[in-house]
Design an enzyme around this catalytic site. Structure first.
Site, PDB file in Angstrom:
ATOM      1  N   THR A  20       0.829  -1.212   0.000  1.00 19.99           N
ATOM      2  CA  THR A  20       0.000   0.000   0.000  1.00 19.99           C
ATOM      3  C   THR A  20       0.861   1.258   0.000  1.00 19.99           C
ATOM      4  O   THR A  20       0.490   2.272  -0.590  1.00 19.99           O
ATOM      5  CB  THR A  20      -0.928  -0.024   1.236  1.00 19.99           C
ATOM      6  OG1 THR A  20      -1.777  -1.167   1.116  1.00 19.99           O
ATOM      7  CG2 THR A  20      -1.788   1.223   1.320  1.00 19.99           C
ATOM      8  N   THR A  28       1.273  -4.464   4.143  1.00 22.60           N
ATOM      9  CA  THR A  28       1.125  -4.751   5.572  1.00 22.60           C
ATOM     10  C   THR A  28       0.432  -6.086   5.850  1.00 22.60           C
ATOM     11  O   THR A  28       0.588  -6.635   6.942  1.00 22.60           O
ATOM     12  CB  THR A  28       0.317  -3.631   6.265  1.00 22.60           C
ATOM     13  OG1 THR A  28      -0.933  -3.497   5.586  1.00 22.60           O
ATOM     14  CG2 THR A  28       1.066  -2.324   6.246  1.00 22.60           C
TER      15      THR A  28
HETATM   16  N1  GLU Z   1      -2.382  -4.055   1.868  1.00 26.99           N
HETATM   17  C1  GLU Z   1      -1.875  -4.763   0.754  1.00 26.99           C
HETATM   18  C2  GLU Z   1      -0.680  -5.620   1.146  1.00 26.99           C
HETATM   19  O1  GLU Z   1      -0.501  -6.022   2.249  1.00 26.99           O
HETATM   20  C3  GLU Z   1      -1.360  -3.866  -0.310  1.00 26.99           C
HETATM   21  C4  GLU Z   1      -2.205  -3.686  -1.462  1.00 26.99           C
HETATM   22  C5  GLU Z   1      -1.373  -3.444  -2.727  1.00 26.99           C
HETATM   23  O2  GLU Z   1      -0.221  -3.056  -2.644  1.00 26.99           O
HETATM   24  O3  GLU Z   1      -1.893  -3.685  -3.795  1.00 26.99           O
HETATM   25  O4  GLU Z   1       0.122  -5.927   0.355  1.00 26.99           O
END
Ligand code: GLU
Length: 364
Positions: free
Chosen positions: A40, A111
């Protein structure tokens, strides 16, 4: 005319001196390298931020460090493969080995599964210098994006001499947590990364980075896990215990080639009666069974921690269950099911001896 010339050369000399001072102060700053994997923190609408763009998002970085950046991947954390984990750990080991002047490394990650990658690096990067894993909950296109602040704090921790020898650190939301202890506890909130009962290792305040406690478990430079020659991580699955759970999922994992199964057991290690047959089946096929608790904290003690003389009626039911199973039963100590899976995968690259694996679970 002569006076004007003298004045001008004085001004030049002053500018040159100041520039020299600025350049030498900058040259004295610690060098810290960003290894960006995505998440993210770089998930800008339209196109993801590159590693270099992440650095540009933090203009004040140059006050603290000489930053450099590289792109390892640019995907959500759940898309990072176990082969990439191996490559990343090897790469970080290489960077440190070949570059004694490098002060620290920051790794960005999504995350969602950050705590798994961070603990893997904690077990497999063999250097006292800091590796700091950073992410963010809001993306760069969102009001209140906290990624740049987290990144700056990650760089400050990576440059901090007191952060050496503390294992891999996770820095978000002004807090420093140990990779071994930290868990994502909320799907959306900024304060999602918590070490539950253990608490933070330290904080990143505006004036300085402050540590309050140390990490006593083995990690990084004191780790005995060497990835040289490891081409793949063995399959280890996690099976949740719940009321009415049956044996088929456990059997299925064993038949599908799992070398280990981590039970996220109820309370202090109880499994559902319907799962026993499956667990015994897996154990009889030589699959290592690690018992952890699904509660989020607390410890599953190794059998040897129970006095051998403990009468059957005094031993907790879970201990008796494990005693009855074959020797491939391991107590997960205080590791969460996710972390126990990471340790078991790494452990199985080194040994198949249950006593040694149990030792790993008590020492790491
Ligand atoms: N929260 C997502 C993760 O843990 C990220 C989303 C993304 O980068 O597309 O990777």
């Amino acid at each position: 005319m002569t006076r004007r010339l003298i004045g001008r050369s004085c001004a030049f000399a002053l500018v040159a001196l100041t520039l020299h001072a600025v350049v030498s102060i900058a040259a004295d700053l610690p060098r810290v390298r960003l290894v960006a994997t995505g998440g993210t923190i770089s998930n800008r609408a339209g196109s993801r931020l590159t590693a270099d763009e992440l650095l540009l998002a933090v203009p004040s970085l140059s006050r603290y460090v000489r930053a450099e950046a590289e792109q390892f991947a640019n995907v959500a954390s759940s898309q990072v493969t176990l082969d990439q984990w191996l490559q990343l750990a090897r790469h970080i080991n290489d960077l440190y080995q070949k570059d004694p002047a490098l002060s620290g490394i920051v790794v960005t990650s999504g995350t969602d599964t950050l705590e798994e990658l961070a603990y893997f690096l904690d077990l497999t990067v063999r250097d006292v210098r800091p590796v700091v894993v950073v992410g963010s909950m809001r993306n760069p296109s969102t009001l209140g994006y906290e990624g740049a602040a987290n990144l700056l704090e990650g760089f400050r921790v990576a440059a901090e001499p007191a952060a050496r020898n503390k294992g891999v650190l996770v820095v978000l939301n002004d807090e420093i947590n140990s990779a071994r202890e930290v868990t994502k506890t909320d799907a959306l909130r900024l304060h999602t990364f918590q070490s539950r009962g253990y608490g933070v290792l330290g904080v990143v305040d505006p004036d300085r980075v402050v540590f309050y406690r140390d990490v006593v478990k083995r990690h990084t430079a004191k780790s005995e896990f060497d990835l040289a020659g490891v081409t793949t991580l063995p399959r280890v699955d996690i099976i949740l215990v719940y009321q009415g759970a049956t044996s088929d999922l456990v059997k299925c994992a064993a038949d599908a080639g799992a070398k280990g199964i981590v039970l996220a057991a109820a309370g202090a290690g109880a499994t559902a009666p319907g799962q026993s047959e499956g667990i015994d089946y897996a154990a009889s096929k030589g699959v290592f069974i690690v018992t952890t608790t699904r509660t989020g904290s607390g410890r599953i003690a190794a059998d040897r921690a129970q006095p051998a003389s403990m009468a059957a009626e005094d031993a907790p039911a879970a201990v008796l269950q494990r005693r009855q199973r074959n020797s491939s039963s391991i107590a997960g100590e205080d590791l969460t099911p996710l972390k126990a899976r990471v340790l078991l995968m790494v452990a199985l690259t080194k040994t198949q001896d249950p006593a040694t694996i149990q030792r790993f679970f008590t020492e790491y």
